[in-house]
Scaffold this motif. Sequence first.
Motif, short mmCIF file in Angstrom:
data_model
loop_
_atom_site.label_atom_id
_atom_site.label_comp_id
_atom_site.label_asym_id
_atom_site.label_seq_id
_atom_site.Cartn_x
_atom_site.Cartn_y
_atom_site.Cartn_z
N ARG A 70 43.65 -39.36 37.53
CA ARG A 70 44.28 -40.37 38.42
C ARG A 70 43.65 -40.31 39.81
O ARG A 70 43.37 -41.35 40.41
N ALA A 71 43.41 -39.09 40.30
CA ALA A 71 42.80 -38.94 41.63
C ALA A 71 41.36 -39.47 41.62
O ALA A 71 40.93 -40.18 42.54
N LEU A 72 40.60 -39.13 40.56
CA LEU A 72 39.23 -39.62 40.44
C LEU A 72 39.20 -41.15 40.37
O LEU A 72 38.36 -41.80 41.00
N ALA A 73 40.13 -41.71 39.60
CA ALA A 73 40.19 -43.17 39.45
C ALA A 73 40.47 -43.82 40.80
O ALA A 73 39.83 -44.80 41.18
N ASP A 74 41.42 -43.24 41.51
CA ASP A 74 41.79 -43.77 42.82
C ASP A 74 40.58 -43.80 43.75
O ASP A 74 40.29 -44.83 44.38
N ASP A 75 39.83 -42.70 43.78
CA ASP A 75 38.61 -42.63 44.60
C ASP A 75 37.58 -43.67 44.18
O ASP A 75 36.82 -44.18 45.01
N ALA A 76 37.54 -43.95 42.86
CA ALA A 76 36.53 -44.87 42.33
C ALA A 76 37.02 -46.33 42.32
O ALA A 76 36.36 -47.19 41.75
N HIS A 77 38.19 -46.57 42.92
CA HIS A 77 38.78 -47.92 42.96
C HIS A 77 39.07 -48.46 41.56
O HIS A 77 38.90 -49.65 41.28
N LEU A 78 39.47 -47.54 40.67
CA LEU A 78 39.91 -47.93 39.33
C LEU A 78 41.42 -47.69 39.30
O LEU A 78 41.91 -46.72 39.90
N ASP A 79 42.15 -48.56 38.62
CA ASP A 79 43.61 -48.43 38.55
C ASP A 79 43.97 -47.08 37.91
O ASP A 79 43.65 -46.84 36.75
N PRO A 80 44.65 -46.17 38.67
CA PRO A 80 45.01 -44.87 38.11
C PRO A 80 45.89 -44.97 36.86
O PRO A 80 45.78 -44.15 35.95
N ALA A 81 46.74 -45.99 36.81
CA ALA A 81 47.60 -46.16 35.62
C ALA A 81 46.74 -46.46 34.39
O ALA A 81 47.01 -45.97 33.29
N PHE A 82 45.69 -47.25 34.60
CA PHE A 82 44.78 -47.55 33.50
C PHE A 82 44.05 -46.28 33.05
O PHE A 82 43.93 -46.00 31.85
N ALA A 83 43.58 -45.48 34.03
CA ALA A 83 42.87 -44.23 33.70
C ALA A 83 43.80 -43.31 32.91
O ALA A 83 43.38 -42.68 31.93
N GLU A 84 45.06 -43.25 33.32
CA GLU A 84 46.02 -42.39 32.61
C GLU A 84 46.23 -42.88 31.17
O GLU A 84 46.22 -42.09 30.23
N GLN A 85 46.41 -44.21 31.02
CA GLN A 85 46.61 -44.76 29.67
C GLN A 85 45.42 -44.48 28.79
O GLN A 85 45.56 -44.16 27.61
N PHE A 86 44.22 -44.62 29.35
CA PHE A 86 42.99 -44.41 28.60
C PHE A 86 42.91 -42.96 28.12
O PHE A 86 42.66 -42.69 26.94
N LEU A 87 43.18 -42.01 29.04
CA LEU A 87 43.13 -40.59 28.66
C LEU A 87 44.20 -40.28 27.61
O LEU A 87 43.94 -39.58 26.63
N THR A 88 45.40 -40.81 27.83
CA THR A 88 46.50 -40.55 26.91
C THR A 88 46.17 -41.05 25.50
O THR A 88 46.46 -40.39 24.50
N PHE A 89 45.53 -42.21 25.45
CA PHE A 89 45.12 -42.82 24.17
C PHE A 89 44.12 -41.90 23.45
O PHE A 89 44.25 -41.62 22.25
N ILE A 90 43.14 -41.40 24.20
CA ILE A 90 42.11 -40.54 23.60
C ILE A 90 42.73 -39.21 23.15
O ILE A 90 42.49 -38.74 22.04
N VAL A 91 43.55 -38.62 24.03
CA VAL A 91 44.11 -37.31 23.71
C VAL A 91 45.05 -37.40 22.49
O VAL A 91 45.07 -36.48 21.65
N ALA A 92 45.76 -38.50 22.35
CA ALA A 92 46.63 -38.68 21.18
C ALA A 92 45.79 -38.65 19.90
O ALA A 92 46.19 -38.04 18.89
N GLU A 93 44.63 -39.27 19.95
CA GLU A 93 43.73 -39.26 18.78
C GLU A 93 43.20 -37.84 18.54
O GLU A 93 43.11 -37.39 17.39
N VAL A 94 42.87 -37.13 19.62
CA VAL A 94 42.39 -35.75 19.49
C VAL A 94 43.47 -34.87 18.84
O VAL A 94 43.19 -34.09 17.92
#
Length: 106
Positions: A70-94
Motif C-alpha cells: 500500500r505504501a509503495l503504491a501510494d508513492d507510485a501514484h497507484l490506488d493502494p486499495a487496488f494494490a491490496e486487492q491485487f496482492l490478496t487475489f494472488i496470495v489466495a491462489e498461493v
Amino acid sequence: MTSGPTDERDPAVADRLAELRGSIDNLDAALVHLLAERFKLTRAVGELKARTGMPAADPGREERQIARLRALADDAHLDPAFAEQFLTFIVAEVVRHHEAIARRHR
Ligand SMILES: O=C(O)C(=O)C[C@]1(C(=O)O)C=C[C@@H](O)C=C1
C-alpha cells in the motif's frame, strides 16, 4: 475544432494508439513472466511448509505485505486499495496451491 470519435481514423491517432498498445502488451507480458517467477518461488515455499508441517497461510506476513505494498503504491501514484486487492487475489491462489501441496504430502 473539437476532437471527436472519428479521430481514430486519423493516421496520427491510429499510430499513437498502436504505439501505446504495443507498450501495454510488453508490460502485460512482463507481468505474466513476473507472476510465473513469483509462483515458482511460492511453490518452493509451499513444499517447505508441507515438509515441515507449517500452516499454508501466514496472516501476519500477509498483513506486513499489504502495508508495504500500500505504501509503495501510494508513492507510485497507484490506488493502494487496488494494490491490496491485487496482492490478496494472488496470495489466495498461493494458499490454494500450498493446501494442494500439503494434501499430496499427507
Ligand atoms: O511467505 C509465506 O509464508 C508464503 O506462503 C507466501 C505468501 C505469498 O504469496 O507471499 C503466501 C501465503 C502466506 O499467507 C503469506 C505469503
